[in-house]
Design a protein around this motif. Structure first.
Motif, short mmCIF file in Angstrom:
data_model
loop_
_atom_site.label_atom_id
_atom_site.label_comp_id
_atom_site.label_asym_id
_atom_site.label_seq_id
_atom_site.Cartn_x
_atom_site.Cartn_y
_atom_site.Cartn_z
N GLU A 76 28.40 52.11 15.16
CA GLU A 76 27.70 52.95 14.18
C GLU A 76 28.68 53.88 13.48
N ARG A 79 30.55 51.82 10.89
CA ARG A 79 29.71 51.57 9.72
C ARG A 79 29.65 52.80 8.81
N GLN A 80 29.45 53.96 9.41
CA GLN A 80 29.34 55.18 8.61
C GLN A 80 30.64 55.52 7.91
N ARG A 82 33.01 53.50 7.01
CA ARG A 82 33.30 52.53 5.96
C ARG A 82 32.49 52.78 4.69
N GLN A 83 31.47 53.61 4.76
CA GLN A 83 30.69 53.94 3.58
C GLN A 83 31.43 54.89 2.65
N GLU A 106 30.54 42.60 8.16
CA GLU A 106 29.62 43.70 7.91
C GLU A 106 30.10 45.02 8.51
N LEU A 107 31.17 44.99 9.32
CA LEU A 107 31.60 46.20 10.02
C LEU A 107 32.92 46.74 9.49
N GLN A 184 32.53 44.88 1.73
CA GLN A 184 33.68 45.66 2.19
C GLN A 184 34.51 46.14 1.00
#
Length: 237
Positions: A76, A79-80, A82-83, A106-107, A184
């Motif tokens: 998690e 993911r955050q 990478r935003q 996706e990660l 990505q």
């Protein structure tokens, strides 16, 4: 945050800064000591819930991130982050079955290390990932990039890239052979959460290829994988 142990020299102020997120105190201290011996500045964090805010406030040069953490797990957090950031991330895990997801499209982790591991291996991986993530002055296969001026040359001739095209080429060329998904690429090229779609990346890639072909019609530097994304491959001169 841990302080240096008594009698231990402080790390040089100009060294790369590593944020180690690990909730096992002995392991965290061991990693800190080995990384400091290698010349890095090191910060420790054990609370997963605090990591994203810490990175926003003071981004490190690399994030060494454990998968299993209190507060928020490593996936998690990745993911955050990478935003809004493309900082290099190395995941550490004892859960071998999660490896595909750690490096999944996706990660967006840059590398992973399985526990138990040697601290020397961790230092070597950190150095390798940092080298790959720094395309400034990159020269290979006739390609040169200057991140300060956002200019790029192929075989000594300037490509004439826009800022977005340069960022895209630098990201791909900085990790030859790595496959990046469109999501990505969008997250790293547009970290301010503006609304863009997959076709935006495709359009930039098309323009990049056109500018490269204008200098070397036979060069195939950016390869597409249907339905997935793009990767960069150096030419053999």
């Amino acid at each position: 945050m841990s302080e240096p142990m008594a009698g231990q020299a402080r790390e040089p102020a100009g060294a790369g800064r590593i944020l180690v997120v690990e909730d096992e105190p002995k392991l965290a201290a061991l990693l800190r000591d080995y990384l400091r011996q290698a010349g890095f500045r090191v910060e420790l964090q054990a609370d997963g819930a605090a990591v994203v805010g810490q990175i926003r406030h003071q981004p490190p040069d690399l994030l060494l991130l454990d998968l299993m953490l209190p507060g928020s797990d490593g996936m998690e957090i990745c993911r955050q982050v990478r935003q809004f950031s493309s900082l290099p991330i190395i995941m550490t895990t004892a859960r071998v079955e999660e490896i595909d997801r750690l490096l999944g499209l996706e990660l967006g982790a840059d590398d992973y290390i399985c526990k138990p591991y040697s601290p020397r291996e961790v230092v070597a991986r950190v150095k390798a990932v940092l080298r790959r993530s720094q395309p400034e002055g990159l020269a290979g296969g006739g390609l040169q990039l200057d991140a300060l001026s956002y200019r790029a040359w192929l075989d000594g001739r300037e490509l004439g890239l826009t800022a977005v095209e340069f960022k895209l080429l630098a990201l791909l060329a900085g990790q030859p052979g790595r496959l990046f998904s469109r999501s990505q690429l969008m997250a790293r090229i547009y970290p301010d959460d503006r609304t863009v779609n997959d076709r935006t990346i495709d359009s930039h890639i098309k323009k990049l290829r056109r500018k490269i072909a204008a200098i070397d019609p036979g060069a195939e530097l950016i390869h597409s994988v249907y339905g997935v994304g793009y990767r960069f491959e150096q030419r053999s001169l």
